[in-house]
Scaffold this motif. Structure first.
Motif, PDB file in Angstrom:
ATOM      1  N   PRO A  50       0.796  -1.219   0.000  1.00  0.00           N
ATOM      2  CA  PRO A  50       0.000   0.000   0.000  1.00  0.00           C
ATOM      3  C   PRO A  50       0.837   1.282   0.000  1.00  0.00           C
ATOM      4  O   PRO A  50       0.302   2.364   0.225  1.00  0.00           O
ATOM      5  CB  PRO A  50      -0.761  -0.117   1.315  1.00  0.00           C
ATOM      6  CG  PRO A  50       0.260  -0.728   2.243  1.00  0.00           C
ATOM      7  CD  PRO A  50       1.031  -1.713   1.382  1.00  0.00           C
ATOM      8  N   LEU A  51       2.154   1.145  -0.220  1.00  0.00           N
ATOM      9  CA  LEU A  51       3.013   2.329  -0.160  1.00  0.00           C
ATOM     10  C   LEU A  51       2.772   3.258  -1.333  1.00  0.00           C
ATOM     11  O   LEU A  51       2.597   4.469  -1.167  1.00  0.00           O
ATOM     12  CB  LEU A  51       4.481   1.911  -0.093  1.00  0.00           C
ATOM     13  CG  LEU A  51       5.057   1.430   1.234  1.00  0.00           C
ATOM     14  CD1 LEU A  51       4.935   2.476   2.302  1.00  0.00           C
ATOM     15  CD2 LEU A  51       4.509   0.101   1.672  1.00  0.00           C
ATOM     16  N   SER A 103       9.370   3.829  -2.029  1.00  0.00           N
ATOM     17  CA  SER A 103       9.739   3.079  -0.823  1.00  0.00           C
ATOM     18  C   SER A 103      11.237   2.823  -0.823  1.00  0.00           C
ATOM     19  O   SER A 103      11.702   1.698  -0.642  1.00  0.00           O
ATOM     20  CB  SER A 103       8.969   1.747  -0.758  1.00  0.00           C
ATOM     21  OG  SER A 103       7.584   1.984  -0.711  1.00  0.00           O
ATOM     22  N   ILE A 104      12.005   3.885  -1.031  1.00  0.00           N
ATOM     23  CA  ILE A 104      13.452   3.778  -1.210  1.00  0.00           C
ATOM     24  C   ILE A 104      14.161   3.741   0.149  1.00  0.00           C
ATOM     25  O   ILE A 104      14.065   4.677   0.942  1.00  0.00           O
ATOM     26  CB  ILE A 104      13.987   4.960  -2.038  1.00  0.00           C
ATOM     27  CG1 ILE A 104      13.273   5.042  -3.390  1.00  0.00           C
ATOM     28  CG2 ILE A 104      15.494   4.834  -2.240  1.00  0.00           C
ATOM     29  CD1 ILE A 104      13.561   6.310  -4.167  1.00  0.00           C
ATOM     30  N   GLN A 222      15.164   2.579   6.798  1.00  0.00           N
ATOM     31  CA  GLN A 222      14.475   3.864   6.769  1.00  0.00           C
ATOM     32  C   GLN A 222      14.209   4.270   5.328  1.00  0.00           C
ATOM     33  O   GLN A 222      15.116   4.268   4.497  1.00  0.00           O
ATOM     34  CB  GLN A 222      15.334   4.939   7.456  1.00  0.00           C
ATOM     35  CG  GLN A 222      15.703   4.642   8.898  1.00  0.00           C
ATOM     36  CD  GLN A 222      14.514   4.721   9.833  1.00  0.00           C
ATOM     37  OE1 GLN A 222      13.557   5.456   9.575  1.00  0.00           O
ATOM     38  NE2 GLN A 222      14.561   3.969  10.922  1.00  0.00           N
ATOM     39  N   TYR A 223      12.943   4.615   5.026  1.00  0.00           N
ATOM     40  CA  TYR A 223      12.597   5.112   3.701  1.00  0.00           C
ATOM     41  C   TYR A 223      12.813   6.627   3.652  1.00  0.00           C
ATOM     42  O   TYR A 223      12.546   7.336   4.626  1.00  0.00           O
ATOM     43  CB  TYR A 223      11.125   4.866   3.375  1.00  0.00           C
ATOM     44  CG  TYR A 223      10.733   3.429   3.146  1.00  0.00           C
ATOM     45  CD1 TYR A 223      11.665   2.411   2.978  1.00  0.00           C
ATOM     46  CD2 TYR A 223       9.379   3.084   3.082  1.00  0.00           C
ATOM     47  CE1 TYR A 223      11.273   1.106   2.759  1.00  0.00           C
ATOM     48  CE2 TYR A 223       8.975   1.780   2.854  1.00  0.00           C
ATOM     49  CZ  TYR A 223       9.917   0.792   2.701  1.00  0.00           C
ATOM     50  OH  TYR A 223       9.521  -0.498   2.479  1.00  0.00           O
ATOM     51  N   GLY A 224      13.247   7.104   2.494  1.00  0.00           N
ATOM     52  CA  GLY A 224      13.368   8.539   2.277  1.00  0.00           C
ATOM     53  C   GLY A 224      12.985   8.892   0.853  1.00  0.00           C
ATOM     54  O   GLY A 224      12.953   8.036  -0.037  1.00  0.00           O
ATOM     55  N   PHE A 225      12.664  10.155   0.614  1.00  0.00           N
ATOM     56  CA  PHE A 225      12.425  10.650  -0.743  1.00  0.00           C
ATOM     57  C   PHE A 225      13.773  11.106  -1.308  1.00  0.00           C
ATOM     58  O   PHE A 225      14.555  11.748  -0.601  1.00  0.00           O
ATOM     59  CB  PHE A 225      11.430  11.810  -0.731  1.00  0.00           C
ATOM     60  CG  PHE A 225      10.108  11.447  -0.095  1.00  0.00           C
ATOM     61  CD1 PHE A 225       9.290  10.485  -0.666  1.00  0.00           C
ATOM     62  CD2 PHE A 225       9.690  12.056   1.076  1.00  0.00           C
ATOM     63  CE1 PHE A 225       8.080  10.134  -0.085  1.00  0.00           C
ATOM     64  CE2 PHE A 225       8.480  11.727   1.669  1.00  0.00           C
ATOM     65  CZ  PHE A 225       7.666  10.761   1.090  1.00  0.00           C
ATOM     66  N   ALA A 226      14.048  10.754  -2.558  1.00  0.00           N
ATOM     67  CA  ALA A 226      15.355  11.036  -3.158  1.00  0.00           C
ATOM     68  C   ALA A 226      15.287  12.218  -4.120  1.00  0.00           C
ATOM     69  O   ALA A 226      14.314  12.376  -4.867  1.00  0.00           O
ATOM     70  CB  ALA A 226      15.872   9.811  -3.897  1.00  0.00           C
TER      71      ALA A 226
END
Length: 273
Positions: A50-51, A103-104, A222-226
């Motif tokens: 669901p990400l 979901s990086i 940990q997910y982050g926006f790139a």
């Protein structure tokens, strides 16, 4: 072409460019005066429910809602474009998009090619088999077993560490639904993926008696926006500020509850059996 004509053409071009620049400046000023939100392009591998996933023609999901809510706090908007995961880092580096959302997992290796926002979600890898009686009980048990993963993900990397980079037992797919389909068809012994995705998939496929578990050796991720490496326009700082704001005012918790309650309830029910 004569020198005079060349000079005249150059002057005309310069005037045209100046006119365009002036027009763009006026448009930017007008947007600022009306309070119109600036819009950024987000490359999204939308096959990770669901990400982030597609619902009709729209990108939906937890990660999408988190970034949109953070942007709203800072007066910016995002246009989400479905993009294959394999080329998503090159996409932002080339400037084809402003942000990568898929979901990086934040890793030291990836930090060398992109910049990350503050983490917005904690995850871990999860192993899933299609048979509760499977003899696969740990990550080490996958050493000589066939496993489906999404190409280029953390699951792919840890399987390479376990089996070797040239292992023929790692079956790579473009997205997680295809990896799960291979498991359901009996084409592999197990599937490995991020816990949120695995839990959601199992919860929405009750007809198959899937077994899922986390190996104690799996680290938290940990997910982050790139964003493009070295970007200096302040977009990353705005996103970070927005993330802090939605965590403080309860917006983050509401979005989390919206997307994960069903999967969490299913996981608890499975564990109780």
């Amino acid at each position: 072409m004569s020198y005079q004509k060349t000079l005249s053409a150059a002057l005309a071009a310069a005037l045209l460019l100046a006119g365009c620049s002036h027009e763009n400046a006026q448009q930017n000023a007008a947007s600022a005066q009306t309070g119109a939100a600036q819009e950024y392009i987000v490359a999204t591998d939308a096959a990770y429910a669901p990400l982030e996933y597609m619902e009709g023609e729209q990108v939906v999901g937890f990660s999408r809602d988190i970034l949109a809510a953070a942007g709203e706090k800072e007066g910016i908007k995002f246009n989400f474009v479905n993009t294959p995961f394999e080329g998503i880092f090159a996409n932002v580096q080339k400037g084809d998009s402003d942000v990568a959302l898929a979901s990086i997992t934040i890793t030291d290796e990836r930090k060398q090619i992109v910049d990350f926002t503050d983490p917005y979600f904690e995850a871990t890898q999860m192993i899933v088999t299609a048979d509760k009686g499977s003899d696969i009980k740990s990550f080490a048990d996958l050493k000589t077993r066939s496993v489906s993963v999404q190409n280029g993900t953390t699951a792919d990397l840890i399987l390479q560490d376990l089996q070797g980079k040239d292992s023929k037992l790692i079956r790579r797919f473009e997205n997680m639904p295809l990896a799960f389909k291979e498991l359901a068809a009996g084409g592999v012994d197990a599937t490995v993926g991020d816990n949120g995705v695995v839990q959601y998939f199992v919860a929405n496929n009750p007809d198959v008696k899937y077994n899922m578990f986390v190996d104690p050796s799996f680290p938290k991720e940990q997910y982050g926006f790139a964003l493009k490496k070295g970007r200096t326009d302040g977009l990353r700082e705005k996103i970070n500020k927005g993330l802090a704001a939605i965590k403080a005012d309860g917006t983050y918790a509401k979005i989390e509850q919206k997307w994960f309650d069903k999967g969490a309830a299913q996981q608890e029910a499975s564990a109780a059996k």
